[in-house]
Design an enzyme around this catalytic site. Structure first.
Site, mmCIF file in Angstrom:
data_model
loop_
_atom_site.group_PDB
_atom_site.id
_atom_site.type_symbol
_atom_site.label_atom_id
_atom_site.label_comp_id
_atom_site.label_asym_id
_atom_site.label_seq_id
_atom_site.Cartn_x
_atom_site.Cartn_y
_atom_site.Cartn_z
ATOM 1 N N ASP A 1 0.853 -1.186 0.000
ATOM 2 C CA ASP A 1 0.000 0.000 0.000
ATOM 3 C C ASP A 1 0.890 1.237 0.000
ATOM 4 O OD1 ASP A 1 -3.226 0.504 0.919
ATOM 5 O OD2 ASP A 1 -1.828 2.193 1.081
ATOM 6 N N ILE A 2 0.517 2.223 -0.801
ATOM 7 C CA ILE A 2 1.319 3.442 -0.940
ATOM 8 C C ILE A 2 1.273 4.295 0.332
ATOM 9 C CG2 ILE A 2 -0.444 5.024 -1.874
ATOM 10 C CD1 ILE A 2 1.634 5.732 -4.080
ATOM 11 N N ASN B 1 -12.956 -3.163 1.995
ATOM 12 C CA ASN B 1 -13.934 -2.089 2.108
ATOM 13 C C ASN B 1 -14.905 -2.184 0.931
ATOM 14 O OD1 ASN B 1 -12.823 -0.927 4.459
ATOM 15 N ND2 ASN B 1 -11.248 0.090 3.254
ATOM 16 N N GLY C 1 -15.430 3.211 3.405
ATOM 17 C CA GLY C 1 -14.040 3.628 3.214
ATOM 18 C C GLY C 1 -13.420 3.186 1.901
ATOM 19 N N GLN C 2 -14.223 2.597 1.005
ATOM 20 C CA GLN C 2 -13.643 2.194 -0.283
ATOM 21 C C GLN C 2 -13.372 3.433 -1.129
ATOM 22 O OE1 GLN C 2 -15.965 -0.598 -2.652
ATOM 23 N NE2 GLN C 2 -14.246 -1.000 -4.043
ATOM 24 N N HIS D 1 -10.036 -5.115 -3.639
ATOM 25 C CA HIS D 1 -8.693 -5.337 -3.100
ATOM 26 C C HIS D 1 -8.813 -5.782 -1.653
ATOM 27 C CE1 HIS D 1 -9.852 -1.095 -2.755
ATOM 28 N NE2 HIS D 1 -9.259 -1.094 -1.580
ATOM 29 N N HIS E 1 -6.964 -5.739 1.790
ATOM 30 C CA HIS E 1 -5.874 -5.184 2.596
ATOM 31 C C HIS E 1 -5.387 -6.271 3.540
ATOM 32 C CE1 HIS E 1 -6.719 -0.714 2.096
ATOM 33 N NE2 HIS E 1 -7.910 -1.184 1.779
HETATM 34 P P1 AMP Z 1 -9.668 1.512 0.012
HETATM 35 O O1 AMP Z 1 -9.754 2.784 0.810
HETATM 36 O O2 AMP Z 1 -10.089 0.273 0.737
HETATM 37 O O3 AMP Z 1 -10.338 1.661 -1.345
HETATM 38 O O4 AMP Z 1 -8.124 1.278 -0.238
HETATM 39 C C1 AMP Z 1 -7.405 1.826 -1.279
HETATM 40 C C2 AMP Z 1 -5.972 1.731 -0.876
HETATM 41 O O5 AMP Z 1 -5.175 1.904 -2.027
HETATM 42 C C3 AMP Z 1 -5.541 2.800 0.131
HETATM 43 O O6 AMP Z 1 -5.057 2.177 1.310
HETATM 44 C C4 AMP Z 1 -4.458 3.570 -0.606
HETATM 45 O O7 AMP Z 1 -3.411 3.985 0.238
HETATM 46 C C5 AMP Z 1 -4.002 2.568 -1.642
HETATM 47 N N1 AMP Z 1 -3.436 3.138 -2.853
HETATM 48 C C6 AMP Z 1 -3.896 4.181 -3.568
HETATM 49 N N2 AMP Z 1 -3.103 4.405 -4.637
HETATM 50 C C7 AMP Z 1 -2.117 3.464 -4.589
HETATM 51 C C8 AMP Z 1 -0.985 3.163 -5.403
HETATM 52 N N3 AMP Z 1 -0.704 3.878 -6.510
HETATM 53 N N4 AMP Z 1 -0.182 2.145 -5.036
HETATM 54 C C9 AMP Z 1 -0.449 1.427 -3.923
HETATM 55 N N5 AMP Z 1 -1.499 1.649 -3.119
HETATM 56 C C10 AMP Z 1 -2.324 2.653 -3.440
#
Ligand code: AMP
Ligand code: ZN
Length: 113
Positions: free
Chosen positions: A31-32, A86, A92-93, A99, A101
């Site tokens: 995760d970024i 999510n 929180g999605q 995906h 987590h």
């Molecule tokens: P959600 O809030 O469950 O939709 O999770 C989306 C997740 O994607 C968040 O935890 C972000 O930090 C992560 N995210 C967004 N952009 C990137 C990216 N380019 N590379 C890796 N993770 C990312």
């Protein structure tokens, strides 16, 4: 595949990611914005909007995703970890490509906020 989907762009290699695992069907990357010492995402390469959109034909794929996530967590040194999907904005999605987590490496509280 969805043209404007962030995670489809990562699958296509158009956006860089710190990839932990890849095969024909699955991709795992860090995760970024990590919320724990171990925090990575596992996605199907196939574009699925979210948990509510999983179809019967996806059951095996999502089962593999779960097993692969647990395997990677162990390799990352997290025997104890939290799994989060999510579904929808209120939950929180923010990225609408399903995906999982996996968060570990620290104590977790319950219930989540
Ligand atoms: P959600 O809030 O469950 O939709 O999770 C989306 C997740 O994607 C968040 O935890 C972000 O930090 C992560 N995210 C967004 N952009 C990137 C990216 N380019 N590379 C890796 N993770 C990312
Ligand atoms: Zn997508």
């Amino acid at each position: 595949m969805s043209d404007n989907c962030l995670f489809c762009k990562i699958v296509r290699g158009e956006i860089p990611a710190d990839i932990l695992y890849e095969d024909d069907d699955l991709l795992a990357f860090r995760d970024i914005s990590p919320q724990a010492p171990v925090h990575f995402l596992v996605i199907p390469k196939k574009h699925v909007h979210g948990p509510s959109s999983v179809e019967a034909a996806d059951e095996q794929l999502i089962g593999r995703l779960m097993r692969k996530g647990a395997e990677i967590a162990k390799k990352e040194g997290a025997d104890h970890f939290r799994v989060v999907f999510n579904n929808g904005e209120q939950a929180g999605q923010t990225v609408f490509h399903i995906h999982m987590h996996i968060l570990g490496g620290r104590d977790m509280s319950w219930p989540p906020g």
